[in-house]
Design a protein around this motif. Sequence first.
Motif, PDB file in Angstrom:
ATOM      1  N   ASP A 132      54.975  21.574 -45.295  1.00  0.00           N
ATOM      2  CA  ASP A 132      54.387  20.712 -46.327  1.00  0.00           C
ATOM      3  C   ASP A 132      54.871  21.143 -47.704  1.00  0.00           C
ATOM      4  OD1 ASP A 132      52.934  19.232 -44.469  1.00  0.00           O
ATOM      5  OD2 ASP A 132      51.267  20.659 -44.500  1.00  0.00           O
ATOM      6  N   SER A 133      55.015  20.167 -48.592  1.00  0.00           N
ATOM      7  CA  SER A 133      55.460  20.473 -49.956  1.00  0.00           C
ATOM      8  C   SER A 133      54.267  20.814 -50.845  1.00  0.00           C
ATOM      9  CB  SER A 133      56.213  19.288 -50.543  1.00  0.00           C
ATOM     10  OG  SER A 133      55.375  18.152 -50.631  1.00  0.00           O
ATOM     11  N   LEU A 134      54.527  21.612 -51.847  1.00  0.00           N
ATOM     12  CA  LEU A 134      53.498  22.002 -52.813  1.00  0.00           C
ATOM     13  C   LEU A 134      53.143  20.814 -53.698  1.00  0.00           C
ATOM     14  CD1 LEU A 134      51.822  24.260 -54.214  1.00  0.00           C
ATOM     15  CD2 LEU A 134      53.837  24.671 -55.654  1.00  0.00           C
ATOM     16  N   LEU A 135      51.849  20.503 -53.774  1.00  0.00           N
ATOM     17  CA  LEU A 135      51.395  19.402 -54.625  1.00  0.00           C
ATOM     18  C   LEU A 135      51.112  19.929 -56.029  1.00  0.00           C
ATOM     19  CD1 LEU A 135      48.953  17.605 -52.146  1.00  0.00           C
ATOM     20  CD2 LEU A 135      51.322  17.017 -52.698  1.00  0.00           C
ATOM     21  N   PHE A 152      56.633  31.473 -55.749  1.00  0.00           N
ATOM     22  CA  PHE A 152      56.845  30.219 -55.037  1.00  0.00           C
ATOM     23  C   PHE A 152      57.738  30.463 -53.822  1.00  0.00           C
ATOM     24  CE2 PHE A 152      55.939  28.954 -59.406  1.00  0.00           C
ATOM     25  CZ  PHE A 152      55.004  27.950 -59.226  1.00  0.00           C
ATOM     26  N   LYS A 153      57.589  29.606 -52.832  1.00  0.00           N
ATOM     27  CA  LYS A 153      58.404  29.685 -51.631  1.00  0.00           C
ATOM     28  C   LYS A 153      59.179  28.380 -51.476  1.00  0.00           C
ATOM     29  CE  LYS A 153      58.109  30.095 -46.588  1.00  0.00           C
ATOM     30  NZ  LYS A 153      57.185  30.136 -45.425  1.00  0.00           N
ATOM     31  N   LEU A 154      60.494  28.478 -51.313  1.00  0.00           N
ATOM     32  CA  LEU A 154      61.293  27.281 -51.107  1.00  0.00           C
ATOM     33  C   LEU A 154      60.971  26.674 -49.738  1.00  0.00           C
ATOM     34  CD1 LEU A 154      64.767  28.463 -52.477  1.00  0.00           C
ATOM     35  CD2 LEU A 154      62.958  27.249 -53.697  1.00  0.00           C
ATOM     36  N   ARG A 155      61.129  25.366 -49.621  1.00  0.00           N
ATOM     37  CA  ARG A 155      60.817  24.675 -48.378  1.00  0.00           C
ATOM     38  C   ARG A 155      61.594  25.272 -47.207  1.00  0.00           C
ATOM     39  NH1 ARG A 155      59.011  19.395 -49.312  1.00  0.00           N
ATOM     40  NH2 ARG A 155      58.846  19.053 -47.063  1.00  0.00           N
ATOM     41  N   THR A 156      60.975  25.274 -46.034  1.00  0.00           N
ATOM     42  CA  THR A 156      61.633  25.795 -44.840  1.00  0.00           C
ATOM     43  C   THR A 156      62.906  25.003 -44.550  1.00  0.00           C
ATOM     44  OG1 THR A 156      59.487  26.453 -43.953  1.00  0.00           O
ATOM     45  CG2 THR A 156      61.328  26.317 -42.394  1.00  0.00           C
ATOM     46  N   ALA A 157      62.790  23.684 -44.626  1.00  0.00           N
ATOM     47  CA  ALA A 157      63.955  22.825 -44.395  1.00  0.00           C
ATOM     48  C   ALA A 157      64.681  22.594 -45.714  1.00  0.00           C
ATOM     49  CB  ALA A 157      63.529  21.490 -43.779  1.00  0.00           C
ATOM     50  N   SER A 158      65.341  23.634 -46.184  1.00  0.00           N
ATOM     51  CA  SER A 158      66.080  23.537 -47.449  1.00  0.00           C
ATOM     52  C   SER A 158      67.223  24.531 -47.455  1.00  0.00           C
ATOM     53  CB  SER A 158      65.166  23.785 -48.649  1.00  0.00           C
ATOM     54  OG  SER A 158      64.775  25.151 -48.722  1.00  0.00           O
ATOM     55  N   LEU A 250      58.726  20.189 -58.435  1.00  0.00           N
ATOM     56  CA  LEU A 250      57.439  19.837 -57.837  1.00  0.00           C
ATOM     57  C   LEU A 250      57.460  18.426 -57.251  1.00  0.00           C
ATOM     58  CD1 LEU A 250      54.851  21.301 -60.392  1.00  0.00           C
ATOM     59  CD2 LEU A 250      55.408  22.177 -58.119  1.00  0.00           C
ATOM     60  N   ILE A 251      57.940  17.472 -58.031  1.00  0.00           N
ATOM     61  CA  ILE A 251      57.934  16.069 -57.604  1.00  0.00           C
ATOM     62  C   ILE A 251      58.837  15.846 -56.389  1.00  0.00           C
ATOM     63  CG2 ILE A 251      58.571  13.713 -58.293  1.00  0.00           C
ATOM     64  CD1 ILE A 251      57.760  14.530 -61.166  1.00  0.00           C
ATOM     65  N   GLU A 252      59.994  16.516 -56.379  1.00  0.00           N
ATOM     66  CA  GLU A 252      60.967  16.317 -55.302  1.00  0.00           C
ATOM     67  C   GLU A 252      60.748  17.243 -54.103  1.00  0.00           C
ATOM     68  OE1 GLU A 252      62.979  13.906 -55.215  1.00  0.00           O
ATOM     69  OE2 GLU A 252      62.829  13.181 -57.275  1.00  0.00           O
ATOM     70  N   GLY A 253      59.668  18.029 -54.153  1.00  0.00           N
ATOM     71  CA  GLY A 253      59.303  18.825 -52.983  1.00  0.00           C
ATOM     72  C   GLY A 253      60.172  20.039 -52.717  1.00  0.00           C
ATOM     73  N   PHE A 254      60.603  20.729 -53.771  1.00  0.00           N
ATOM     74  CA  PHE A 254      61.424  21.925 -53.587  1.00  0.00           C
ATOM     75  C   PHE A 254      60.613  23.081 -52.985  1.00  0.00           C
ATOM     76  CE2 PHE A 254      65.289  21.565 -56.625  1.00  0.00           C
ATOM     77  CZ  PHE A 254      65.395  20.207 -56.374  1.00  0.00           C
TER      78      PHE A 254
END
Length: 261
Positions: A132-135, A152-158, A250-254
Amino acid sequence: MNDFKHNLLSLSDAVISGDGRLVIDGLKQNSRISKAKQLSVYTEGYIERLLKAVESDFPTLIYYFEKYKNRKELQNIILSFIKENPSRSYNLDKYPLGFYNFFIKNCNDEFAKDLALLEHNIIEVFQAPDSDSLLPQKLANLSEEQLANTKFKLRTASCLREFDYNVEKFLSDFRAEIFSDPIKVKTCLFICRHNNEVIRHLINSIEYLILKEIGQGNSFSESLNKVIELSPLAENIVAQNLQSWFSKWLIEGFFDTQVIL
Protein backbone atom coordinates in the motif's frame (compact mmCIF):
# COMPACT_ATOMS: atom_id res chain seq x y z
CA MET A 1 1.01 -43.36 -13.70
CA ASN A 2 4.60 -43.85 -12.55
CA ASP A 3 5.61 -45.06 -16.03
CA PHE A 4 3.91 -42.05 -17.58
CA LYS A 5 5.67 -39.66 -15.19
CA HIS A 6 9.01 -41.34 -15.83
CA ASN A 7 8.55 -41.15 -19.61
CA LEU A 8 7.48 -37.51 -19.39
CA LEU A 9 10.58 -36.61 -17.34
CA SER A 10 12.79 -38.54 -19.76
CA LEU A 11 11.31 -36.64 -22.70
CA SER A 12 11.81 -33.36 -20.84
CA ASP A 13 15.46 -34.23 -20.12
CA ALA A 14 16.05 -35.17 -23.74
CA VAL A 15 14.52 -31.95 -25.07
CA ILE A 16 16.41 -29.77 -22.59
CA SER A 17 19.77 -31.49 -23.03
CA GLY A 18 19.44 -32.10 -26.75
CA ASP A 19 20.48 -35.72 -26.18
CA GLY A 20 17.88 -37.84 -27.96
CA ARG A 21 19.46 -41.06 -26.71
CA LEU A 22 17.73 -40.46 -23.37
CA VAL A 23 14.29 -41.05 -24.85
CA ILE A 24 14.42 -42.06 -28.49
CA ASP A 25 13.76 -45.77 -27.80
CA GLY A 26 10.70 -44.91 -25.74
CA LEU A 27 8.97 -42.88 -28.44
CA LYS A 28 6.09 -44.56 -30.20
CA GLN A 29 6.79 -45.50 -33.80
CA ASN A 30 4.80 -43.48 -36.34
CA SER A 31 4.54 -44.44 -40.00
CA ARG A 32 4.41 -40.79 -41.08
CA ILE A 33 7.30 -39.42 -39.04
CA SER A 34 10.51 -40.91 -37.65
CA LYS A 35 11.34 -40.96 -33.96
CA ALA A 36 14.20 -38.54 -34.55
CA LYS A 37 11.81 -36.15 -36.31
CA GLN A 38 9.29 -36.46 -33.48
CA LEU A 39 11.95 -35.44 -30.97
CA SER A 40 13.05 -32.61 -33.25
CA VAL A 41 9.47 -31.25 -33.31
CA TYR A 42 9.28 -31.33 -29.51
CA THR A 43 12.69 -29.66 -29.18
CA GLU A 44 12.00 -26.92 -31.71
CA GLY A 45 8.65 -26.18 -30.06
CA TYR A 46 10.30 -25.97 -26.63
CA ILE A 47 13.02 -23.58 -27.84
CA GLU A 48 10.54 -21.45 -29.78
CA ARG A 49 8.33 -21.04 -26.70
CA LEU A 50 11.25 -19.87 -24.55
CA LEU A 51 12.51 -17.59 -27.34
CA LYS A 52 9.10 -15.89 -27.59
CA ALA A 53 8.88 -15.58 -23.80
CA VAL A 54 12.15 -13.60 -23.69
CA GLU A 55 11.43 -11.54 -26.81
CA SER A 56 7.97 -10.52 -25.56
CA ASP A 57 9.53 -8.85 -22.49
CA PHE A 58 12.29 -7.05 -24.44
CA PRO A 59 10.47 -5.54 -27.47
CA THR A 60 12.42 -2.27 -27.48
CA LEU A 61 15.73 -4.12 -27.35
CA ILE A 62 14.62 -6.16 -30.36
CA TYR A 63 13.72 -2.97 -32.24
CA TYR A 64 17.12 -1.45 -31.41
CA PHE A 65 18.96 -4.47 -32.83
CA GLU A 66 16.74 -4.50 -35.92
CA LYS A 67 17.39 -0.82 -36.68
CA TYR A 68 20.97 -0.28 -35.55
CA LYS A 69 22.64 -3.70 -35.43
CA ASN A 70 21.44 -7.15 -36.44
CA ARG A 71 18.44 -8.95 -34.97
CA LYS A 72 20.13 -12.29 -35.61
CA GLU A 73 22.91 -11.25 -33.21
CA LEU A 74 20.36 -10.71 -30.43
CA GLN A 75 18.52 -13.92 -31.28
CA ASN A 76 21.77 -15.88 -31.00
CA ILE A 77 22.36 -14.41 -27.53
CA ILE A 78 18.83 -15.42 -26.48
CA LEU A 79 19.30 -18.93 -27.86
CA SER A 80 22.57 -19.26 -25.93
CA PHE A 81 20.75 -18.09 -22.81
CA ILE A 82 18.07 -20.75 -23.36
CA LYS A 83 20.69 -23.44 -23.84
CA GLU A 84 22.47 -22.52 -20.61
CA ASN A 85 19.28 -21.81 -18.65
CA PRO A 86 16.61 -24.37 -19.58
CA SER A 87 13.16 -24.12 -18.04
CA ARG A 88 11.21 -26.99 -16.52
CA SER A 89 8.18 -24.87 -15.63
CA TYR A 90 4.97 -24.53 -17.59
CA ASN A 91 4.72 -20.97 -16.28
CA LEU A 92 7.24 -18.76 -18.07
CA ASP A 93 6.30 -15.45 -16.41
CA LYS A 94 9.56 -15.26 -14.46
CA TYR A 95 11.80 -16.98 -16.99
CA PRO A 96 12.90 -13.77 -18.81
CA LEU A 97 14.10 -12.24 -15.51
CA GLY A 98 17.37 -14.16 -15.83
CA PHE A 99 18.12 -12.86 -19.31
CA TYR A 100 19.55 -9.42 -18.42
CA ASN A 101 22.55 -10.70 -16.45
CA PHE A 102 23.35 -13.14 -19.24
CA PHE A 103 22.92 -10.46 -21.90
CA ILE A 104 25.35 -7.92 -20.42
CA LYS A 105 28.06 -10.60 -20.28
CA ASN A 106 27.58 -11.38 -23.97
CA CYS A 107 27.05 -7.93 -25.51
CA ASN A 108 29.54 -5.06 -25.91
CA ASP A 109 26.98 -2.39 -26.85
CA GLU A 110 26.62 -0.01 -23.87
CA PHE A 111 23.34 1.52 -25.05
CA ALA A 112 21.85 -1.96 -25.53
CA LYS A 113 22.92 -2.88 -21.98
CA ASP A 114 21.14 0.20 -20.57
CA LEU A 115 18.04 -0.53 -22.64
CA ALA A 116 17.99 -4.17 -21.54
CA LEU A 117 18.31 -3.04 -17.91
CA LEU A 118 15.33 -0.70 -18.26
CA GLU A 119 13.09 -3.39 -19.73
CA HIS A 120 14.37 -5.86 -17.11
CA ASN A 121 13.47 -3.39 -14.34
CA ILE A 122 9.98 -2.95 -15.76
CA ILE A 123 9.46 -6.73 -15.60
CA GLU A 124 10.81 -6.86 -12.03
CA VAL A 125 8.56 -4.07 -10.80
CA PHE A 126 5.53 -5.56 -12.55
CA GLN A 127 6.08 -8.92 -10.85
CA ALA A 128 7.17 -7.64 -7.42
CA PRO A 129 4.88 -8.07 -4.37
CA ASP A 130 2.35 -5.31 -3.89
CA SER A 131 2.33 -2.83 -1.00
CA ASP A 132 0.00 0.00 0.00
CA SER A 133 1.13 3.55 -0.70
CA LEU A 134 1.56 6.17 2.00
CA LEU A 135 -1.41 8.54 2.16
CA PRO A 136 -0.65 12.26 2.70
CA GLN A 137 -3.17 12.32 5.56
CA LYS A 138 -0.84 10.17 7.65
CA LEU A 139 1.66 13.05 7.77
CA ALA A 140 -0.86 15.85 8.26
CA ASN A 141 -0.32 16.35 12.01
CA LEU A 142 3.48 15.98 12.06
CA SER A 143 5.65 18.86 13.20
CA GLU A 144 8.62 19.92 11.05
CA GLU A 145 10.94 18.15 13.47
CA GLN A 146 8.92 14.93 13.35
CA LEU A 147 8.85 15.03 9.55
CA ALA A 148 12.60 15.60 9.43
CA ASN A 149 13.19 12.53 11.62
CA THR A 150 10.78 10.31 9.70
CA LYS A 151 12.23 7.30 7.89
CA PHE A 152 10.29 6.66 4.70
CA LYS A 153 10.26 3.34 2.89
CA LEU A 154 10.15 3.13 -0.90
CA ARG A 155 7.40 0.95 -2.37
CA THR A 156 8.14 -2.77 -2.58
CA ALA A 157 7.26 -2.77 -6.27
CA SER A 158 9.67 -0.01 -7.24
CA CYS A 159 13.14 0.55 -8.64
CA LEU A 160 15.46 3.56 -8.55
CA ARG A 161 17.87 3.60 -11.47
CA GLU A 162 20.49 5.80 -13.15
CA PHE A 163 21.32 5.22 -16.82
CA ASP A 164 24.10 6.57 -19.05
CA TYR A 165 21.87 6.90 -22.12
CA ASN A 166 18.45 8.27 -23.11
CA VAL A 167 16.80 4.88 -22.78
CA GLU A 168 13.60 6.26 -21.24
CA LYS A 169 12.98 8.57 -24.19
CA PHE A 170 14.00 5.83 -26.62
CA LEU A 171 11.51 3.38 -25.07
CA SER A 172 8.71 5.98 -24.78
CA ASP A 173 9.19 7.06 -28.39
CA PHE A 174 9.24 3.44 -29.55
CA ARG A 175 5.91 2.77 -27.83
CA ALA A 176 4.47 5.93 -29.41
CA GLU A 177 5.90 4.90 -32.81
CA ILE A 178 8.04 8.06 -32.99
CA PHE A 179 11.47 6.36 -33.04
CA SER A 180 14.35 8.44 -31.70
CA ASP A 181 18.11 7.81 -31.83
CA PRO A 182 20.37 6.68 -28.97
CA ILE A 183 22.10 9.57 -27.18
CA LYS A 184 24.57 9.42 -24.31
CA VAL A 185 22.96 11.50 -21.56
CA LYS A 186 22.54 10.81 -17.85
CA THR A 187 18.97 9.67 -17.16
CA CYS A 188 17.46 9.04 -13.72
CA LEU A 189 14.24 7.08 -13.22
CA PHE A 190 12.00 5.95 -10.41
CA ILE A 191 9.96 2.99 -11.66
CA CYS A 192 6.96 2.16 -9.51
CA ARG A 193 3.82 0.04 -9.70
CA HIS A 194 1.00 2.24 -8.42
CA ASN A 195 -2.72 1.55 -8.82
CA ASN A 196 -1.86 -1.65 -10.75
CA GLU A 197 0.19 0.22 -13.36
CA VAL A 198 3.96 0.35 -13.82
CA ILE A 199 4.90 4.02 -14.14
CA ARG A 200 8.33 5.36 -15.07
CA HIS A 201 9.05 8.71 -13.46
CA LEU A 202 11.84 10.79 -15.00
CA ILE A 203 13.55 12.50 -12.08
CA ASN A 204 16.26 15.08 -11.42
CA SER A 205 19.74 13.81 -10.52
CA ILE A 206 19.55 15.48 -7.08
CA GLU A 207 16.08 14.04 -6.58
CA TYR A 208 17.54 10.64 -7.46
CA LEU A 209 20.26 11.00 -4.81
CA ILE A 210 17.75 11.98 -2.10
CA LEU A 211 15.51 9.00 -2.88
CA LYS A 212 18.58 6.76 -2.91
CA GLU A 213 19.52 7.90 0.60
CA ILE A 214 15.94 7.41 1.79
CA GLY A 215 15.96 3.92 0.29
CA GLN A 216 19.08 3.10 2.31
CA GLY A 217 17.18 3.71 5.54
CA ASN A 218 18.19 7.28 6.37
CA SER A 219 15.72 9.73 7.87
CA PHE A 220 14.36 12.54 5.72
CA SER A 221 16.74 15.15 7.17
CA GLU A 222 19.73 12.79 7.05
CA SER A 223 19.04 12.09 3.39
CA LEU A 224 18.88 15.79 2.54
CA ASN A 225 22.05 16.60 4.46
CA LYS A 226 24.03 13.77 2.86
CA VAL A 227 23.07 14.96 -0.64
CA ILE A 228 23.78 18.63 0.11
CA GLU A 229 27.24 17.66 1.37
CA LEU A 230 28.01 16.09 -2.01
CA SER A 231 27.70 19.30 -4.01
CA PRO A 232 27.67 23.04 -3.28
CA LEU A 233 24.96 23.41 -5.97
CA ALA A 234 22.65 20.85 -4.39
CA GLU A 235 21.49 23.10 -1.54
CA ASN A 236 19.92 25.70 -3.86
CA ILE A 237 18.35 23.02 -6.06
CA VAL A 238 16.86 21.29 -3.02
CA ALA A 239 15.54 24.59 -1.61
CA GLN A 240 13.83 25.44 -4.90
CA ASN A 241 12.35 22.03 -5.66
CA LEU A 242 11.89 20.00 -2.47
CA GLN A 243 8.27 20.99 -1.85
CA SER A 244 7.13 20.04 -5.35
CA TRP A 245 9.24 16.86 -5.31
CA PHE A 246 7.82 15.73 -1.96
CA SER A 247 4.25 16.42 -3.08
CA LYS A 248 4.85 14.35 -6.20
CA TRP A 249 6.39 11.49 -4.20
CA LEU A 250 3.27 11.30 -2.02
CA ILE A 251 0.68 11.75 -4.78
CA GLU A 252 2.36 9.29 -7.16
CA GLY A 253 2.82 6.63 -4.48
CA PHE A 254 6.61 6.55 -4.15
CA PHE A 255 6.44 5.62 -0.45
CA ASP A 256 5.17 2.53 1.35
CA THR A 257 2.52 3.04 4.01
CA GLN A 258 4.99 1.72 6.60
CA VAL A 259 7.05 4.63 7.92
CA ILE A 260 9.08 5.08 11.09
CA LEU A 261 7.95 8.33 12.72
